[in-house]
Design a protein around this motif. Structure first.
Motif, mmCIF file in Angstrom:
data_model
loop_
_atom_site.group_PDB
_atom_site.id
_atom_site.type_symbol
_atom_site.label_atom_id
_atom_site.label_comp_id
_atom_site.label_asym_id
_atom_site.label_seq_id
_atom_site.Cartn_x
_atom_site.Cartn_y
_atom_site.Cartn_z
ATOM 1 N N ALA A 26 47.618 36.447 50.046
ATOM 2 C CA ALA A 26 48.136 36.009 48.748
ATOM 3 C C ALA A 26 48.893 34.694 48.879
ATOM 4 O O ALA A 26 48.787 33.811 48.011
ATOM 5 C CB ALA A 26 49.040 37.083 48.156
ATOM 6 N N ALA A 27 49.654 34.540 49.959
ATOM 7 C CA ALA A 27 50.381 33.291 50.181
ATOM 8 C C ALA A 27 49.416 32.136 50.446
ATOM 9 O O ALA A 27 49.622 31.013 49.968
ATOM 10 C CB ALA A 27 51.355 33.456 51.340
ATOM 11 N N ILE A 28 48.368 32.404 51.200
ATOM 12 C CA ILE A 28 47.375 31.362 51.484
ATOM 13 C C ILE A 28 46.716 30.890 50.202
ATOM 14 O O ILE A 28 46.477 29.684 49.999
ATOM 15 C CB ILE A 28 46.318 31.888 52.473
ATOM 16 C CG1 ILE A 28 46.946 32.252 53.817
ATOM 17 C CG2 ILE A 28 45.206 30.851 52.686
ATOM 18 C CD1 ILE A 28 46.039 33.079 54.712
ATOM 19 N N ARG A 29 46.420 31.812 49.312
ATOM 20 C CA ARG A 29 45.700 31.478 48.077
ATOM 21 C C ARG A 29 46.516 30.618 47.114
ATOM 22 O O ARG A 29 45.968 30.087 46.146
ATOM 23 C CB ARG A 29 45.228 32.762 47.377
ATOM 24 C CG ARG A 29 44.112 33.466 48.123
ATOM 25 C CD ARG A 29 43.523 34.620 47.350
ATOM 26 N NE ARG A 29 42.448 35.252 48.095
ATOM 27 C CZ ARG A 29 41.207 34.785 48.165
ATOM 28 N NH1 ARG A 29 40.889 33.683 47.480
ATOM 29 N NH2 ARG A 29 40.295 35.402 48.875
ATOM 30 N N ALA A 66 37.499 28.553 53.491
ATOM 31 C CA ALA A 66 36.053 28.442 53.324
ATOM 32 C C ALA A 66 35.612 28.922 51.942
ATOM 33 O O ALA A 66 34.780 28.278 51.283
ATOM 34 C CB ALA A 66 35.344 29.246 54.413
ATOM 35 N N GLU A 67 36.184 30.017 51.502
ATOM 36 C CA GLU A 67 35.842 30.557 50.180
ATOM 37 C C GLU A 67 36.203 29.587 49.060
ATOM 38 O O GLU A 67 35.414 29.335 48.141
ATOM 39 C CB GLU A 67 36.561 31.874 49.962
ATOM 40 C CG GLU A 67 36.373 32.494 48.589
ATOM 41 C CD GLU A 67 37.335 33.622 48.326
ATOM 42 O OE1 GLU A 67 37.889 33.683 47.208
ATOM 43 O OE2 GLU A 67 37.538 34.443 49.241
ATOM 44 N N GLN A 68 37.392 29.004 49.147
ATOM 45 C CA GLN A 68 37.831 28.089 48.104
ATOM 46 C C GLN A 68 37.036 26.794 48.109
ATOM 47 O O GLN A 68 36.855 26.168 47.068
ATOM 48 C CB GLN A 68 39.328 27.799 48.263
ATOM 49 C CG GLN A 68 40.196 29.010 47.958
ATOM 50 C CD GLN A 68 41.665 28.756 48.172
ATOM 51 O OE1 GLN A 68 42.067 27.865 48.941
ATOM 52 N NE2 GLN A 68 42.515 29.535 47.517
ATOM 53 N N GLY A 69 36.511 26.425 49.281
ATOM 54 C CA GLY A 69 35.684 25.217 49.346
ATOM 55 C C GLY A 69 34.336 25.403 48.706
ATOM 56 O O GLY A 69 33.676 24.421 48.331
ATOM 57 N N GLN A 70 33.905 26.643 48.558
ATOM 58 C CA GLN A 70 32.608 26.930 47.960
ATOM 59 C C GLN A 70 32.687 27.164 46.455
ATOM 60 O O GLN A 70 31.696 27.227 45.772
ATOM 61 C CB GLN A 70 31.991 28.163 48.634
ATOM 62 C CG GLN A 70 31.679 27.965 50.107
ATOM 63 C CD GLN A 70 31.335 29.256 50.817
ATOM 64 O OE1 GLN A 70 31.303 30.335 50.194
ATOM 65 N NE2 GLN A 70 31.072 29.175 52.103
#
Length: 246
Positions: free
Chosen positions: A203-206, A241-245
């Motif tokens: 959650a903190a990363i997001r 990686a997910e956010q880059g996609q």
């Protein structure tokens, strides 16, 4: 101004170059994506110099931008030998060593920076006494205006969350709110303090924070601190990686 990590004493320091002002610290319309990095906070109440071996083991688990030496409310006679033991271990692993709450100890131990856990009001005197080549970061941010004032007045980073109490299971909603807002608008880096569980770290990363601070998630990991830092880095890689996609 770049928000990439700066160099301090040859080690990677968890911060960016000082901003010329609040407006100058805003991000461009399409900022370059930068992978978040972990910041290790030492366990609350831990002051034994023998902890240096545990820190060295943890840092073998993967990337850490910095080690925040923050044992809590202890005097300089206790903090200094603790920092003396940890600073070279952190720097030897390529992480910045940041001492919480004491500019003199930070200077004497050749740390890369000092963290002010008591809020923005201590920033001006710290900037006057601490070498300008080293970082000064600010915590105990309770309002958005206080975060912007700290950045405008020369802080190298702002930290959202509390480091003076035991970790909660979840990342605090206010930390998520502040870090998400800050990461979307400002170039000066922020650190989001994560809770103890993998879900809390994710959650903190997001939030998009440049740095995610972890403590119990590493030191209390069932397979040991090295496995804990490795898990944090896997979570960072997966979210990035997910956010880059998307």
């Amino acid at each position: 101004m770049s928000k990439t990590v700066k160099k301090a004493g040859g080690t990677a320091a968890a911060g960016a170059a000082k901003s010329g002002g609040k407006s100058g610290g805003r991000k461009p319309a399409e900022p370059q994506r930068i992978r978040p990095r972990a910041v290790l906070i030492t366990p609350l109440g831990e002051t034994s110099t023998a902890f240096a071996a545990t820190l060295a083991d943890a840092l073998g688990g993967g990337d850490a931008a910095a080690v925040l030496i923050a044992p809590g409310d202890v005097d300089s006679a206790i903090l200094q030998p603790f920092a003396e033991a940890l600073v070279p271990v952190a720097q030897g692993a390529g992480a910045a060593a940041i001492v919480a709450g004491d500019t003199r100890v930070a200077g004497r131990t050749k740390a890369d920076g000092v963290h002010l856990p008591s809020g923005h009001e201590d920033l001006a005197p710290a900037l006057e006494t601490f070498p300008p080549a080293r970082m000064v970061g600010v915590g105990l941010i309770k309002e958005r205006d206080a975060a912007m004032e700290a950045a405008e007045d020369g802080a190298d980073y702002v930290l959202f969350g509390l480091i003076d109490r035991a970790d909660a299971d979840e990342t605090h909603p206010k930390t998520i709110d502040f870090a998400t807002w800050w990461a979307e608008v400002f170039e000066i880096p922020c650190i989001a303090v994560a809770g103890r569980t993998p879900e809390a770290v994710e959650a903190a990363i997001r939030t998009g924070a440049e740095f995610v601070a972890v403590r119990a998630a590493v030191w209390e990991h069932p397979d040991g601190p090295q496995a804990g830092l490795a898990q944090v880095n896997r979570l960072i890689d997966a979210v990035f990686a997910e956010q880059g996609q998307s």
